[in-house]
Design a protein around this motif. Structure first.
Motif, PDB file in Angstrom:
ATOM      1  N   ALA A  15       0.830  -1.207   0.000  1.00  0.00           N
ATOM      2  CA  ALA A  15       0.000   0.000   0.000  1.00  0.00           C
ATOM      3  C   ALA A  15       0.867   1.260   0.000  1.00  0.00           C
ATOM      4  O   ALA A  15       0.624   2.202  -0.763  1.00  0.00           O
ATOM      5  N   ALA A  16       1.899   1.276   0.837  1.00  0.00           N
ATOM      6  CA  ALA A  16       2.791   2.442   0.889  1.00  0.00           C
ATOM      7  C   ALA A  16       3.529   2.620  -0.429  1.00  0.00           C
ATOM      8  O   ALA A  16       3.710   3.745  -0.907  1.00  0.00           O
ATOM      9  N   PHE A  17       3.960   1.520  -1.038  1.00  0.00           N
ATOM     10  CA  PHE A  17       4.629   1.593  -2.332  1.00  0.00           C
ATOM     11  C   PHE A  17       3.704   2.174  -3.392  1.00  0.00           C
ATOM     12  O   PHE A  17       4.105   3.042  -4.178  1.00  0.00           O
ATOM     13  N   LEU A  18       2.468   1.708  -3.431  1.00  0.00           N
ATOM     14  CA  LEU A  18       1.528   2.199  -4.442  1.00  0.00           C
ATOM     15  C   LEU A  18       1.215   3.684  -4.258  1.00  0.00           C
ATOM     16  O   LEU A  18       1.112   4.432  -5.232  1.00  0.00           O
ATOM     17  N   VAL A  19       1.084   4.124  -3.006  1.00  0.00           N
ATOM     18  CA  VAL A  19       0.824   5.546  -2.751  1.00  0.00           C
ATOM     19  C   VAL A  19       2.015   6.388  -3.185  1.00  0.00           C
ATOM     20  O   VAL A  19       1.864   7.402  -3.870  1.00  0.00           O
ATOM     21  N   ALA A  20       3.226   5.976  -2.797  1.00  0.00           N
ATOM     22  CA  ALA A  20       4.420   6.752  -3.148  1.00  0.00           C
ATOM     23  C   ALA A  20       4.659   6.747  -4.655  1.00  0.00           C
ATOM     24  O   ALA A  20       5.000   7.772  -5.252  1.00  0.00           O
ATOM     25  N   HIS A  21       4.466   5.610  -5.288  1.00  0.00           N
ATOM     26  CA  HIS A  21       4.660   5.518  -6.729  1.00  0.00           C
ATOM     27  C   HIS A  21       3.605   6.330  -7.464  1.00  0.00           C
ATOM     28  O   HIS A  21       3.903   7.015  -8.447  1.00  0.00           O
ATOM     29  N   GLY A  22       2.374   6.287  -6.996  1.00  0.00           N
ATOM     30  CA  GLY A  22       1.309   7.075  -7.611  1.00  0.00           C
ATOM     31  C   GLY A  22       1.539   8.565  -7.461  1.00  0.00           C
ATOM     32  O   GLY A  22       1.267   9.348  -8.376  1.00  0.00           O
ATOM     33  N   THR A  23       2.075   8.954  -6.315  1.00  0.00           N
ATOM     34  CA  THR A  23       2.399  10.366  -6.103  1.00  0.00           C
ATOM     35  C   THR A  23       3.451  10.825  -7.088  1.00  0.00           C
ATOM     36  O   THR A  23       3.313  11.863  -7.739  1.00  0.00           O
ATOM     37  N   SER A  24       4.501  10.050  -7.218  1.00  0.00           N
ATOM     38  CA  SER A  24       5.580  10.405  -8.136  1.00  0.00           C
ATOM     39  C   SER A  24       5.083  10.417  -9.586  1.00  0.00           C
ATOM     40  O   SER A  24       5.426  11.312 -10.362  1.00  0.00           O
ATOM     41  N   ALA A  25       4.273   9.443  -9.955  1.00  0.00           N
ATOM     42  CA  ALA A  25       3.748   9.392 -11.318  1.00  0.00           C
ATOM     43  C   ALA A  25       2.807  10.559 -11.594  1.00  0.00           C
ATOM     44  O   ALA A  25       2.857  11.172 -12.666  1.00  0.00           O
ATOM     45  N   GLY A  26       1.953  10.887 -10.631  1.00  0.00           N
ATOM     46  CA  GLY A  26       1.049  12.018 -10.805  1.00  0.00           C
ATOM     47  C   GLY A  26       1.799  13.329 -10.947  1.00  0.00           C
ATOM     48  O   GLY A  26       1.432  14.182 -11.770  1.00  0.00           O
ATOM     49  N   LEU A  27       2.850  13.488 -10.171  1.00  0.00           N
ATOM     50  CA  LEU A  27       3.655  14.702 -10.280  1.00  0.00           C
ATOM     51  C   LEU A  27       4.402  14.748 -11.609  1.00  0.00           C
ATOM     52  O   LEU A  27       4.617  15.828 -12.171  1.00  0.00           O
ATOM     53  N   ALA A  28       4.794  13.609 -12.130  1.00  0.00           N
ATOM     54  CA  ALA A  28       5.448  13.577 -13.442  1.00  0.00           C
ATOM     55  C   ALA A  28       4.487  14.048 -14.531  1.00  0.00           C
ATOM     56  O   ALA A  28       4.886  14.787 -15.448  1.00  0.00           O
ATOM     57  N   PHE A  29       3.236  13.628 -14.437  1.00  0.00           N
ATOM     58  CA  PHE A  29       2.254  14.089 -15.428  1.00  0.00           C
ATOM     59  C   PHE A  29       1.975  15.581 -15.276  1.00  0.00           C
ATOM     60  O   PHE A  29       1.780  16.292 -16.253  1.00  0.00           O
TER      61      PHE A  29
END
Length: 103
Positions: A15-29
């Motif tokens: 869960a923590a990995f998915l949140v952190a990865h999603g945050t980074s991906a969203g910021l990249a977009f």
């Protein structure tokens, strides 16, 4: 009871990995459409900060999975080996998707 703890840590790490990865991906977009240098710098700093959660989360994810595999004796069944063979290493992923070597 110990199986539940290893499962909890495995799922909490996921869960923590998915949140952190999603945050980074969203910021990249969000970064793709940004033109102001100061805003770009802030987005990059936020994305960099998400890695402070991402890498420890991966360690917790792996530790929980390995602990669960030892508790349930999955090593002899082949399940762990098949699952591991389908998971690329970070170095392979980096070199395959970036067009550069892993160094």
């Amino acid at each position: 009871m110990h199986d539940l703890w290893s499962l909890f840590f495995h799922l909490a790490g996921l869960a923590a990995f998915l949140v952190a990865h999603g945050t980074s991906a969203g910021l990249a977009f969000a970064l793709r459409g940004e033109r102001h240098p100061e805003r770009m710098r802030r987005l990059l700093e936020l994305s960099e900060g998400s890695f402070n959660v991402l890498y420890p989360a991966v360690l917790v994810l792996i530790a929980g999975g390995v602990a669960g595999a030892f508790r349930r004796t999955y090593w002899s069944s082949g399940f762990v080996w098949v699952r591991r063979s389908r998971t690329p290493s970070p170095g392979c992923t980096r070199s395959c998707f970036s067009g550069r070597g892993s160094s």
